[in-house]
Write an enzyme that holds these catalytic residues in place. Structure first.
Site, PDB file in Angstrom:
ATOM      1  CG  LEU A 108      -1.962  -1.067   1.351  1.00 54.65           C
ATOM      2  CD1 LEU A 108      -2.643  -1.024   2.716  1.00 54.65           C
ATOM      3  CD2 LEU A 108      -2.988  -0.909   0.239  1.00 54.65           C
ATOM      4  CG  ASP A 109       0.462   4.246  -2.939  1.00 46.02           C
ATOM      5  OD1 ASP A 109       1.241   3.366  -3.367  1.00 46.02           O
ATOM      6  OD2 ASP A 109      -0.378   4.834  -3.646  1.00 46.02           O
ATOM      7  CG  LEU A 110       4.311   7.372   3.215  1.00 47.62           C
ATOM      8  CD1 LEU A 110       5.194   6.431   4.034  1.00 47.62           C
ATOM      9  CD2 LEU A 110       5.108   8.619   2.836  1.00 47.62           C
ATOM     10  CG  HIS A 191       1.084   5.734  -7.147  1.00 45.49           C
ATOM     11  ND1 HIS A 191       1.230   5.330  -5.853  1.00 45.49           N
ATOM     12  CD2 HIS A 191       2.196   6.470  -7.430  1.00 45.49           C
ATOM     13  CE1 HIS A 191       2.376   5.792  -5.359  1.00 45.49           C
ATOM     14  NE2 HIS A 191       2.998   6.468  -6.301  1.00 45.49           N
ATOM     15  CE  LYS A 194      -2.611   7.695  -3.215  1.00 43.05           C
ATOM     16  NZ  LYS A 194      -1.386   7.061  -2.770  1.00 43.05           N
TER      17      LYS A 194
END
Ligand code: URA
Length: 237
Positions: A108-110, A191, A194
């Site tokens: 998962l992204d930051l 991503h 997004k």
């Protein structure tokens, strides 16, 4: 069950740097033990979680480990990082060897929160992440601007990403309120969510993963908390 296997002669040769002829001799002399049993056949297969001993020295003795973490935002999906706290830094109650054996199943992204899986069973994670398996990942997304039905149509149709030269798999988008949606993906491109909302110039304010396949994030886990998966959960994937 979920393990990758090697022939015993290849395995010992890799581990101890011994040539195959000498390994044949070692086997004939009864010096190799797998899960407590003397092995003599060179064709015997060694799986990831078999206990292997050679001349009484343990070469391998790993226990499969499956963990779900409620990842908070601001923590990196990595096992090591010089600057940031990693998801592995959050895990409590495991030995150093166990922590070092882990890898992440679907990063998962930051700034994304929610269900993150970690394991040392590479065959299990491969199965889960294989594009053919099309395992569902469920996300709740809060957007800067309001949503409309065009989003659902575009997500269902798939979007072309020229950088990778791919069209995304059909994804489900359910509008939950003016600017909140539930998105179900069957893949995990860089991503992806997004970028998909980026097509509408609608910035993602918050992104949370609540499920992977049949596994839902345990509501008892607060951000940063984790627990082992039950055998039933492991096998449900
Ligand atoms: N899509 C994103 O953009 N980020 C994630 O962390 C997961 C899916």
């Amino acid at each position: 069950m979920h393990t990758k296997s090697f022939r015993i002669d290849r395995y010992i040769s890799q581990q101890l740097g011994i040539n195959r002829r000498d390994i044949k001799l070692m086997l004939a002399q009864g010096r190799v033990v797998i899960n407590g049993e003397i092995i003599v056949e060179v064709t015997t297969m060694v799986a990831e979680f078999d206990r292997v001993e050679c001349d009484g020295k343990v070469l391998q003795n790993k226990t499969p480990l499956y963990i779900m973490l409620n990842k908070p935002t601001g923590v990196v999906s990595a096992t090591k990082d010089d600057q940031h706290t990693t998801v592995v830094d959050l895990l409590e109650g495991y030995s150093r060897a166990e922590l070092e054996s882990l890898h992440i199943v679907g990063r998962l992204d930051l700034n994304t929160s929610g269900l993150l899986l970690l394991t040392n069973d590479s065959a299990w994670s491969r199965k889960l992440m294989s594009p053919q398996a099309k395992v569902h990942k469920v996300y709740q997304v809060e957007l800067a601007n309001d949503l409309n039905e065009d989003y659902s149509l575009a997500f269902a149709k798939g979007m072309y990403f020229s950088y990778e030269d791919i069209t995304t798999q059909p994804a489900e988008l359910k509008i939950l309120s003016n600017n909140v949606a539930e998105v179900v993906l069957t893949e995990g491109k860089y991503h992806q969510i997004k970028r998909m909302f980026g097509r509408f110039r609608n910035p993602v304010l918050a992104l949370h993963r609540s499920a992977v396949g049949h596994l839902c994030l345990d509501p008892l886990l607060k951000p940063g908390q984790s627990r082992r998966l039950t055998p039933k959960e492991v096998n449900a994937i």
